[in-house]
Design a protein around this motif. Structure first.
Motif, PDB file in Angstrom:
ATOM      1  N   VAL A   2     111.003 -77.077 -76.616  1.00 35.80           N
ATOM      2  CA  VAL A   2     110.118 -75.929 -76.837  1.00 35.80           C
ATOM      3  C   VAL A   2     110.192 -74.988 -75.647  1.00 35.80           C
ATOM      4  O   VAL A   2     110.517 -75.396 -74.532  1.00 35.80           O
ATOM      5  N   ASP A   5     106.651 -71.928 -71.562  1.00 33.15           N
ATOM      6  CA  ASP A   5     105.932 -70.820 -70.955  1.00 33.15           C
ATOM      7  C   ASP A   5     106.802 -69.574 -71.073  1.00 33.15           C
ATOM      8  O   ASP A   5     107.992 -69.659 -70.755  1.00 33.15           O
ATOM      9  N   SER A   7     103.324 -68.972 -73.570  1.00 32.03           N
ATOM     10  CA  SER A   7     102.850 -69.517 -74.837  1.00 32.03           C
ATOM     11  C   SER A   7     102.893 -68.441 -75.910  1.00 32.03           C
ATOM     12  O   SER A   7     102.840 -67.243 -75.614  1.00 32.03           O
ATOM     13  N   ASP A   8     102.968 -68.872 -77.157  1.00 29.31           N
ATOM     14  CA  ASP A   8     102.964 -67.947 -78.284  1.00 29.31           C
ATOM     15  C   ASP A   8     101.696 -67.103 -78.238  1.00 29.31           C
ATOM     16  O   ASP A   8     100.596 -67.623 -78.069  1.00 29.31           O
ATOM     17  N   GLY A   9     101.847 -65.798 -78.330  1.00 32.70           N
ATOM     18  CA  GLY A   9     100.704 -64.901 -78.321  1.00 32.70           C
ATOM     19  C   GLY A   9     100.264 -64.420 -76.956  1.00 32.70           C
ATOM     20  O   GLY A   9      99.346 -63.609 -76.855  1.00 32.70           O
ATOM     21  N   ASP A  10     100.888 -64.921 -75.891  1.00 27.62           N
ATOM     22  CA  ASP A  10     100.536 -64.454 -74.542  1.00 27.62           C
ATOM     23  C   ASP A  10     100.800 -62.954 -74.420  1.00 27.62           C
ATOM     24  O   ASP A  10     101.756 -62.428 -74.983  1.00 27.62           O
ATOM     25  N   THR A  64     106.315 -56.537 -79.707  1.00 30.80           N
ATOM     26  CA  THR A  64     106.361 -57.984 -79.595  1.00 30.80           C
ATOM     27  C   THR A  64     107.784 -58.404 -79.246  1.00 30.80           C
ATOM     28  O   THR A  64     108.746 -57.677 -79.523  1.00 30.80           O
ATOM     29  N   THR A  66     110.433 -61.912 -79.259  1.00 30.07           N
ATOM     30  CA  THR A  66     110.664 -63.289 -79.663  1.00 30.07           C
ATOM     31  C   THR A  66     111.548 -63.939 -78.615  1.00 30.07           C
ATOM     32  O   THR A  66     112.652 -63.462 -78.340  1.00 30.07           O
ATOM     33  N   SER A  68     113.438 -67.417 -77.401  1.00 27.80           N
ATOM     34  CA  SER A  68     113.900 -68.723 -77.862  1.00 27.80           C
ATOM     35  C   SER A  68     114.835 -69.324 -76.828  1.00 27.80           C
ATOM     36  O   SER A  68     115.321 -68.641 -75.929  1.00 27.80           O
ATOM     37  N   SER A  81     114.937 -73.950 -79.951  1.00 22.36           N
ATOM     38  CA  SER A  81     113.479 -74.090 -79.848  1.00 22.36           C
ATOM     39  C   SER A  81     112.796 -73.633 -81.123  1.00 22.36           C
ATOM     40  O   SER A  81     113.317 -72.820 -81.872  1.00 22.36           O
ATOM     41  N   GLU A  82     111.598 -74.168 -81.307  1.00 22.66           N
ATOM     42  CA  GLU A  82     110.808 -73.820 -82.490  1.00 22.66           C
ATOM     43  C   GLU A  82     109.881 -72.676 -82.199  1.00 22.66           C
ATOM     44  O   GLU A  82     109.477 -72.441 -81.120  1.00 22.66           O
TER      45      GLU A  82
END
Length: 82
Positions: A2, A5, A7-10, A64, A66, A68, A81-82
């Motif tokens: 994963v 750091d 985190s999702d949404g940071d 935003t 993404t 990975s 990574s997910e």
């Protein structure tokens, strides 16, 4: 594996450095972790701890991203990574 750091949404801020870390484990040994931003590979780390620093470009307010990571091991396996 994963992206540990950020985190999702940071919230991230333009013009600042973003530290990205991948949490990786493998039974035979990781040889490399490649990091991608919005699908484009930007850095490959060949040794633990697997991390990179990315400069958030100016003009990215409200956008935003993404993030990975792709890990490769000594047996030739690849995990994204997910």
């Amino acid at each position: 594996m994963v992206v540990a750091d950020p985190s999702d949404g940071d919230t991230i801020y333009e013009g600042r450095d973003l530290a990205v870390t991948a949490a990786v484990s493998d039974d035979v040994g990781v040889t490399a972790v490649s990091f991608s931003i919005d699908g484009m590979e930007v850095y490959t780390d060949l040794s633990a701890p697997y991390m990179m620093t990315y400069d958030i470009p100016f003009g990215s307010v409200g956008q935003t991203m993404t993030i990975s990571a792709t890990a490769r091991d000594t047996a030739g396996h690849v995990v994204v990574s997910e």
